[in-house]
Motif scaffolding. Structure first.
Motif, PDB file in Angstrom:
ATOM      1  N   CYS A  46      -3.506   4.156   1.194  1.00 49.54           N
ATOM      2  CA  CYS A  46      -4.197   3.075   1.892  1.00 49.54           C
ATOM      3  C   CYS A  46      -5.259   3.708   2.768  1.00 49.54           C
TER       4      CYS A  46
ATOM      5  N   CYS B  57      -5.337  -3.909  -1.862  1.00 49.12           N
ATOM      6  CA  CYS B  57      -4.735  -2.652  -2.331  1.00 49.12           C
ATOM      7  C   CYS B  57      -4.050  -2.831  -3.677  1.00 49.12           C
TER       8      CYS B  57
ATOM      9  N   HIS C 271       2.434  -4.715   5.188  1.00 49.08           N
ATOM     10  CA  HIS C 271       1.443  -4.417   4.150  1.00 49.08           C
ATOM     11  C   HIS C 271       2.061  -3.922   2.834  1.00 49.08           C
TER      12      HIS C 271
ATOM     13  N   GLU D  95       2.408  -5.738  -0.803  1.00 45.90           N
ATOM     14  CA  GLU D  95       1.773  -5.164  -2.000  1.00 45.90           C
ATOM     15  C   GLU D  95       2.781  -5.146  -3.161  1.00 45.90           C
TER      16      GLU D  95
END
Ligand code: ZN
Length: 440
Positions: free
Chosen positions: A26, A207, A232, A236
């Protein structure tokens, strides 16, 4: 030799089985300078890549650039810049920091704004397959449809309180997160067309799409700071696995925080320091890299100015032990170094071993130099033999420009610069490790 890493998903140290490694990091949101806490995480990504390559793996490394998000819109409006201009300028600062810190440029650095089309297609399929729905202010991912949601963060969903209420009131559950945000007046035109309504992507989907587009459905390693585990990375996984029906990532590797006065270093707390500040205070950037390597990546590192200047002294002493002549790498030490670094990137012990080499009276000076240079392929401390040919600064600048021209596939310009360097009495060689400059 296998590299073994602590996998956040299994909470165990496991071997990296596939020797052709697909690795995604990331990357930064380019709305401001990266602080040295962020840079710790990027240095560790670099150590990971170098360790894998040292152990004989072939690595395909991708780091995204987030150039569209709430923070970017707010900052661009405040500075009176377009979002694009803001993004390009802070991206350049970041790449300069990477050079200062000897961080190898990832093979690909995809930009979120270039991938919006792919994100829209992903969201369309997630809606079609019943994993996502349209609410008043955007498109949301329905967490209850995802199996094993929260496994990475070891979330106890039943015990969780309903504290994170964010977004539309017509969300089906408080946990559902935004894949797409419909355009509002505050967006200043930062919006894209989509079949489900004009707007912009949420951070998490960026992402998922860039990883899939550059590396495929299933990748070997995904990294980030520990603060990305939830929400996050958790989100994902949910999106990507709902989209492909396959495992998204085999190994998750997370770097701990840099602490200052007992608190996490962060922009929101206002206690952050940048590499620029370090340099302005006379600290060599590679001293920061040395300081980072002094703490294992899974432990918090406590930043102090005394600590980083101590690291600078140590680094210059270490470099001072390299001689003019390079002998042969001591295989016993090389074996020990491999064993240390390939077990979950034990950089503190790797540094200690470098000092053991320095202090070993049975080794000749040329052999010590060769062994330290061998370690430095991983440590990346920029160790160079003393009295090595000094290349003038103007030649180095030309070489850097040529490197840039080559990266942009501007062969004409690259040849022109090569001729100029030749005329000044130097020649440039392209090696596997990049350019090498020599006096003719
Ligand atoms: Zn990410």
């Amino acid at each position: 030799m296998d590299v073994r890493l602590f996998n956040t998903l299994s909470r165990a140290v496991e071997p990296v089985v596939n020797h052709e490694v697909k690795m995604y990091h990331c990357g930064p949101t380019v709305y401001d300078f990266a602080h040295i806490g962020n840079l710790r995480s990027f240095i560790m990504n670099d150590i990971l890549r170098r360790t894998l390559e040292y152990a004989g793996y072939e690595v395909k490394q991708v780091m995204n650039i987030t150039d569209i998000d709430d923070k970017m819109i707010a900052r661009a409006a405040k500075e009176g810049l377009t979002i694009n201009a803001l993004a390009r300028s802070y991206e350049n600062y970041l790449l300069a920091d990477f050079k200062f810190l000897n961080i190898l440029t990832p093979h690909k650095t995809p930009h979120a704004t270039v991938h919006v089309g792919g994100m829209v297609s992903m969201i369309e399929k997630l809606i079609r397959d019943g994993f996502a729905y349209i609410a008043t202010d955007g498109v949301y991912f329905e967490v209850d449809k995802s199996k094993d949601y929260g496994a990475l963060a070891h979330l106890d969903l039943d015990a969780e309180t309903e504290s994170r209420v964010e977004g539309a009131l017509d969300k089906k559950s408080h946990r559902d997160f935004a894949l797409w945000k419909f355009e509002t007046q505050e967006d200043n035109g930062a919006a894209y067309d989509a079949s489900f309504g004009r707007g912009r992507p949420g951070w998490h989907i960026e992402c998922s799409e860039m990883s899939r587009d550059t590396l495929g459905d299933t990748i070997d390693i995904h990294t980030g700071g520990v603060d990305l585990i939830f929400p996050h990375h958790t989100n994902e996984i949910a999106q990507s696995e709902a989209f492909t029906g396959k495992q998204f990532v085999k190994m998750w590797v997370h770097t701990e925080f840099v602490m200052i006065d007992g608190q996490k270093m962060s922009k929101s707390l206002g206690n952050h320091t940048t590499l620029k500040t370090l340099i302005e205070r006379g600290i060599h950037p590679l001293a920061y890299r040395y300081w980072v390597l002094g703490t294992h990546y899974r432990s918090k590192a406590n930043f102090t100015w005394e600590g980083v200047s101590g690291a600078e002294t140590a680094l210059s002493r270490l470099a001072g032990h390299l001689g003019e002549t390079i002998g042969t790498v001591n295989l016993e030490y090389k074996k020990r170094f491999s064993e240390i670094i390939t077990v979950d990137l034990d950089t503190p012990r790797a540094l200690a071993l470098a000092w053991e080499v320095v202090k070993d009276d049975t080794l000749s000076s040329p052999d010590k130099t060769a062994t330290l240079l061998d370690f430095d392929q991983v440590l990346g401390l920029g160790l160079v033999p003393l009295k090595n040919e000094i290349i003038p600064e103007n030649i180095k600048v030309l070489a850097r420009l040529r490197d840039e021209a080559r990266k942009n596939k501007d062969w004409k310009k690259s040849d022109e610069i090569r001729n100029e360097i030749n005329e000044l009495g130097y020649e440039i060689l392209d090696t596997e490790k990049g350019q090498e400059i020599k006096k003719k």
